[in-house]
Design a protein around this motif. Sequence first.
Motif, short mmCIF file in Angstrom:
data_model
loop_
_atom_site.label_atom_id
_atom_site.label_comp_id
_atom_site.label_asym_id
_atom_site.label_seq_id
_atom_site.Cartn_x
_atom_site.Cartn_y
_atom_site.Cartn_z
N GLY B 74 -26.95 14.45 -14.99
CA GLY B 74 -28.37 14.66 -14.70
C GLY B 74 -29.23 14.12 -15.81
O GLY B 74 -28.79 13.28 -16.59
N GLU B 75 -30.46 14.61 -15.85
CA GLU B 75 -31.39 14.18 -16.89
C GLU B 75 -31.89 15.42 -17.63
O GLU B 75 -32.10 16.46 -17.02
N GLN B 76 -32.08 15.23 -18.90
CA GLN B 76 -32.61 16.30 -19.76
C GLN B 76 -31.85 17.61 -19.58
O GLN B 76 -32.45 18.67 -19.37
N LEU B 77 -30.55 17.50 -19.66
CA LEU B 77 -29.74 18.70 -19.48
C LEU B 77 -29.81 19.58 -20.72
O LEU B 77 -29.73 19.09 -21.85
N VAL B 78 -29.98 20.86 -20.48
CA VAL B 78 -30.05 21.83 -21.57
C VAL B 78 -29.08 22.96 -21.25
O VAL B 78 -29.03 23.43 -20.11
N VAL B 79 -28.31 23.38 -22.24
CA VAL B 79 -27.45 24.54 -22.03
C VAL B 79 -28.28 25.76 -22.38
O VAL B 79 -28.59 26.00 -23.53
N GLU B 80 -28.67 26.48 -21.38
CA GLU B 80 -29.54 27.64 -21.62
C GLU B 80 -28.78 28.68 -22.45
O GLU B 80 -29.33 29.26 -23.37
N TYR B 81 -27.55 28.93 -22.09
CA TYR B 81 -26.69 29.75 -22.93
C TYR B 81 -25.24 29.49 -22.54
O TYR B 81 -24.98 28.99 -21.45
N TYR B 82 -24.34 29.78 -23.45
CA TYR B 82 -22.93 29.74 -23.03
C TYR B 82 -22.15 30.79 -23.79
O TYR B 82 -22.44 31.10 -24.93
N THR B 83 -21.22 31.37 -23.09
CA THR B 83 -20.35 32.36 -23.72
C THR B 83 -18.92 31.96 -23.43
O THR B 83 -18.66 30.88 -22.90
N HIS B 84 -18.02 32.82 -23.73
CA HIS B 84 -16.61 32.57 -23.50
C HIS B 84 -16.35 32.33 -22.02
O HIS B 84 -15.49 31.54 -21.66
N GLU B 85 -17.09 33.01 -21.16
CA GLU B 85 -16.79 32.96 -19.73
C GLU B 85 -17.69 32.03 -18.93
O GLU B 85 -17.24 31.41 -17.99
N GLU B 86 -18.95 31.97 -19.29
CA GLU B 86 -19.83 31.19 -18.42
C GLU B 86 -20.83 30.36 -19.23
O GLU B 86 -21.09 30.64 -20.40
N MET B 87 -21.35 29.37 -18.52
CA MET B 87 -22.33 28.49 -19.14
C MET B 87 -23.41 28.20 -18.11
O MET B 87 -23.12 27.94 -16.95
N LYS B 88 -24.66 28.27 -18.56
CA LYS B 88 -25.76 27.98 -17.64
C LYS B 88 -26.42 26.69 -18.08
O LYS B 88 -26.82 26.56 -19.25
N ILE B 89 -26.48 25.77 -17.17
CA ILE B 89 -27.05 24.45 -17.47
C ILE B 89 -28.33 24.29 -16.66
O ILE B 89 -28.35 24.57 -15.45
#
Lengths: 419, 100
Positions: B74-89
């Motif tokens: 995609g474009e301008q991807l940002v990882v809003e948060y990530y932990t051991h289990e999940e990641m929000k992009i």
Amino acid sequence: MLIDKLKYLQGYVRVRLYGYAPERFLNLCSNHDILIWNMEHVEGQYEFCISVRGVRQLKPILRKTRTKIVILERIGLPFVMRRYRKRKVFFAGVALCCGLIYGMSLFIWKIEVNGNLHETDSNIIKFLEGKQVYHGLLKSKIDCERIEEELRAGFEDIIWASVKLEGTMLIIDVQENLAANQQSAGREEEDGTASDLVADKDAVVYSILTRQGTPQVEKGVEVKKGDLLVEGKNPVMDDNGEVASYQYCVSDADILGVTEYDYNERFALWHEVKKFSGEESSAYGVRLFDKLGMLPHTHKFSDYDVVTDEHNLKIGDTFYLPLAFRKETYKEYRLEKEKYGEGEAKKLAEENLAEFCKELAEKGVQIIENNVMIVTDEKYCVASGTIKVIEPIGIRRATVMTDTGQEGQIEDESDGDSD
Amino acid sequence: MERRKKNRLAQVKESVKSNIVESLELPQDIFYGAVIVTALGRGQVLVENYKGIIEYTREKIRLQAKGCQVTVQGEQLVVEYYTHEEMKITGMIQGILYDA
């Protein structure tokens, strides 16, 4: 949202990461349960937010992955506190303010009375002051149920009261007994002993409908004030057609009578009118607790109206503070003499008459004739005449007991027979 | 000889496991460690059950999951948060690819 606030309270930093194996660094962070958020890729390097506690755990990971971090921004309450740590007076002020607000919230600063029509607010508040409920009383000392009881006991026409505390406000809701008042009074009398109905004013009987008692008048009869209309005793006849005894009862009847009201009104055509000159002068002041302090203010008006505005300081809807700003506006006026024109005077007189008739109608009176003449001369406007109305007449009066008539009397008679 | 035996044992083990999971309708993400990709509109992808980050740029995020790699483009991807289990992009998502 709440999570953002918590993060702010704990404090976090925005850092830039660069070096040999940044991806490995990120994976190690997640394996060590170090939370990283708002990660962005900027010019081949990573920028992200990390909590203060997370930064402290980073050292071994940084060494392992041969990366370095640069702190770009420090965000959060701990950093703000650190920046202002030398401003002791400021913190003392904040603490004092919190303490004051808490202290103020322990008292009642406003009493609001709702639902009262006959009793004025100040009347009720004055009554409560006598019962040790006043502005500035500790909230913990207030017993809502006791106040409710005292209100009901202290005011006869208050039939229901509800008292509740909201913030620093004491809200009193009352219900007054209005129309039902007279009915209940009438009923109380009915509960008693035998009674008559007598005319309470001169009238011509328009209609009479008796439910209990002996009617003494009939339709069309002229009665004077005090005349007996319905008697509260029923005669019991013996075989000779003579009255043997009386049965007493509470008389009950609907009696309508035609009565006349005199109407006399006179007013001078010359009258004084307030003319506001438009000159105004305002005085300002502050009311703290019960003390009122006004700024020095002078005005040179001889005749004036005063309009007082008071603005109570409050936090939210119900947290009133014992501080109010007060503005008194003096409005100058001059008294000028003016004369009503003939039409104007007549109109005014008619309006007054209509008001009088309206008041009569509100009492449940039916107006059948209106013989009022309005005459205007050089100096005065006079409205005089009579208004003929149909209205309920008759008030209650205790029945005069005659000697013959009680049950005891009947026993006496039987004794006489046996003789 | 020894190796072939081991391989076969592993195969049998795998088939027994898949039989149990399918017949009992157990959640596959727990028993196989399967990756869960939830795409919400165009702007948000939530990846659960991933193992690690392989590559991360503004245009592409490559994640290692069990048995496959997941690439979010995609474009301008940002990882809003990530932990051991999940990641929000978040960002403008253009595609989600799976490669071996």
